[in-house]
Scaffold this motif. Structure first.
Motif, PDB file in Angstrom:
ATOM      1  N   MET A  54      27.313  29.741  96.523  1.00  0.00           N
ATOM      2  CA  MET A  54      26.925  29.275  95.196  1.00  0.00           C
ATOM      3  C   MET A  54      27.635  27.969  94.850  1.00  0.00           C
ATOM      4  O   MET A  54      27.040  27.047  94.283  1.00  0.00           O
ATOM      5  N   PHE A  55      28.907  27.888  95.218  1.00  0.00           N
ATOM      6  CA  PHE A  55      29.692  26.681  94.969  1.00  0.00           C
ATOM      7  C   PHE A  55      29.081  25.481  95.689  1.00  0.00           C
ATOM      8  O   PHE A  55      28.895  24.411  95.105  1.00  0.00           O
ATOM      9  N   ALA A  56      28.749  25.676  96.969  1.00  0.00           N
ATOM     10  CA  ALA A  56      28.183  24.588  97.762  1.00  0.00           C
ATOM     11  C   ALA A  56      26.829  24.142  97.201  1.00  0.00           C
ATOM     12  O   ALA A  56      26.551  22.939  97.089  1.00  0.00           O
ATOM     13  N   ILE A  57      25.987  25.104  96.834  1.00  0.00           N
ATOM     14  CA  ILE A  57      24.668  24.777  96.287  1.00  0.00           C
ATOM     15  C   ILE A  57      24.804  24.041  94.957  1.00  0.00           C
ATOM     16  O   ILE A  57      24.099  23.056  94.699  1.00  0.00           O
ATOM     17  N   ALA A  58      25.729  24.522  94.101  1.00  0.00           N
ATOM     18  CA  ALA A  58      25.917  23.890  92.794  1.00  0.00           C
ATOM     19  C   ALA A  58      26.423  22.460  92.937  1.00  0.00           C
ATOM     20  O   ALA A  58      25.930  21.543  92.263  1.00  0.00           O
ATOM     21  N   ILE A  59      27.411  22.246  93.821  1.00  0.00           N
ATOM     22  CA  ILE A  59      27.956  20.903  94.008  1.00  0.00           C
ATOM     23  C   ILE A  59      26.877  19.974  94.567  1.00  0.00           C
ATOM     24  O   ILE A  59      26.643  18.865  94.051  1.00  0.00           O
ATOM     25  N   LEU A  60      26.207  20.413  95.629  1.00  0.00           N
ATOM     26  CA  LEU A  60      25.177  19.586  96.258  1.00  0.00           C
ATOM     27  C   LEU A  60      24.020  19.321  95.304  1.00  0.00           C
ATOM     28  O   LEU A  60      23.543  18.186  95.165  1.00  0.00           O
ATOM     29  N   GLY A  61      23.549  20.367  94.620  1.00  0.00           N
ATOM     30  CA  GLY A  61      22.398  20.233  93.725  1.00  0.00           C
ATOM     31  C   GLY A  61      22.670  19.319  92.553  1.00  0.00           C
ATOM     32  O   GLY A  61      21.857  18.432  92.227  1.00  0.00           O
ATOM     33  N   ASN A  62      23.817  19.494  91.891  1.00  0.00           N
ATOM     34  CA  ASN A  62      24.110  18.683  90.709  1.00  0.00           C
ATOM     35  C   ASN A  62      24.398  17.234  91.074  1.00  0.00           C
ATOM     36  O   ASN A  62      23.991  16.318  90.353  1.00  0.00           O
TER      37      ASN A  62
END
Length: 332
Positions: A54-62
């Protein structure tokens, strides 16, 4: 009177009992002990895998949202400026909570300095309140765009958008400031053990051996008079939006116009709806295991910042198109 959780992801304090052997008596601790997910300590490494994803997706997505809006001049408009503010808010929220969580899950680093705990508490609650304010601002943008489209560009100028963003930031920083100020003044002589992987407001102040009604009442004020007003403004905006949509002459026009609100509506549902369900679980779920009572609010805390860029990336045609162009260019 115990504080009722907001979106009830950060104010939630599960019921628990602690044996005397696990309770330390002292006066004003220099550190707190964050237990992580009580009862699932042996599985912390495995629990960290979805949290890390979730952390990786949130950082990459935002960061992708910020990059695309910056690079694409056609996206330099009020809705996308608010979306960038939301992305920055989500990034700070993640950085405030998740690194400490992962240090507990991976390395068993459970201690947190008292001042650091209050700082984390402030940032988490401040940026959650900021996120709610930005969702209201985005609702106002949709209201003007649909109900008064001819004046949208003159109403929401860059200067007005900047002032709205500044107002959201100032409101959040000022409103949440009493949380750590009040928490710091209480004497703590019961235990320094927090059955959570981060410092939530009510989880900290309920450890105090003093009358904490001021903190509880102020927490209720924030939840009902600040967050509650946000919800009311959003509801009023969408009532007006629906009235304007239903007055359109053709079905295609109604569907197309409503589609411009789809991403924002999904974000609203992801941010506000799960809270009451968690509140019901905390009040009436006597048979719900403690680790479930802790785990679900933690997932709820981290889920919207991960979902927001996905929702806007998938549902917003301009962002989706620009993203596909970037991938096509790299593939070529």
């Amino acid at each position: 009177m115990q504080e009722t959780p907001f979106c009830l992801r950060v104010g939630h304090l599960p019921r628990y009992s602690m044996s005397a052997s696990n309770t330390t008596y002292f006066t004003n601790p220099s550190t707190f002990i964050l237990l992580g997910i009580p009862g699932l300590e042996a599985a912390h490494v495995w629990i960290s895998i979805p949290f890390c994803a979730m952390f990786a997706i949130a950082i990459l997505g935002n960061f992708t949202i910020l990059f695309i809006v910056k690079r694409e001049p056609s996206l330099h408009g009020p809705m996308y400026y608010f979306l960038c503010m939301l992305a920055v808010t989500d990034l700070v929220l993640y950085m405030s909570a998740l690194p400490k969580m992962l240090s507990i899950f991976w390395f068993n680093f459970r201690e947190i300095d008292f001042s650091e705990c209050l700082t984390q508490m402030y940032f988490i609650h401040c940026f959650l309140t900021m996120e709610s304010g930005l969702i209201v601002a985005m609702a106002f943008d949709r209201y003007v765009a649909i109900c008064d489209p001819l004046r949208h560009s003159t109403t929401l100028t860059n200067a007005v958008v900047a002032k709205i963003g500044l107002a959201v930031v100032l409101r959040s920083t000022i409103v949440i400031l009493p949380y750590p100020i009040l928490a710091r003044q209480w004497p703590y002589c019961r235990t320094n053990i927090i059955q959570n992987p981060y410092c939530a407001h009510i989880a900290v102040v309920t450890l105090a051996c003093a009358d904490i009604r001021v903190s509880s009442y102020y927490g209720l004020f924030v939840q009902f008079c600040v967050i509650g007003l946000d919800v009311i403004f959003i509801v009023i905006s969408y009532i007006q939006i629906l009235r304007a949509i239903l007055s359109l002459p053709t079905k295609d026009a109604r569907v197309k116009t409503f589609g411009t609100c789809g991403s924002h509506l999904v974000v609203i549902l992801a941010f506000y709806i799960p809270g009451p369900l968690i509140s019901l679980m905390s009040r009436f779920g006597q048979n719900v295991p403690l680790h479930i009572q802790v785990l679900i609010p933690n997932v709820y805390l981290l889920m919207p910042p991960m979902l927001n860029p996905i929702i806007y990336g998938v549902r917003t045609k301009q962002i989706r198109g620009r993203l596909l162009q970037l991938f096509a260019h790299k593939g070529a």
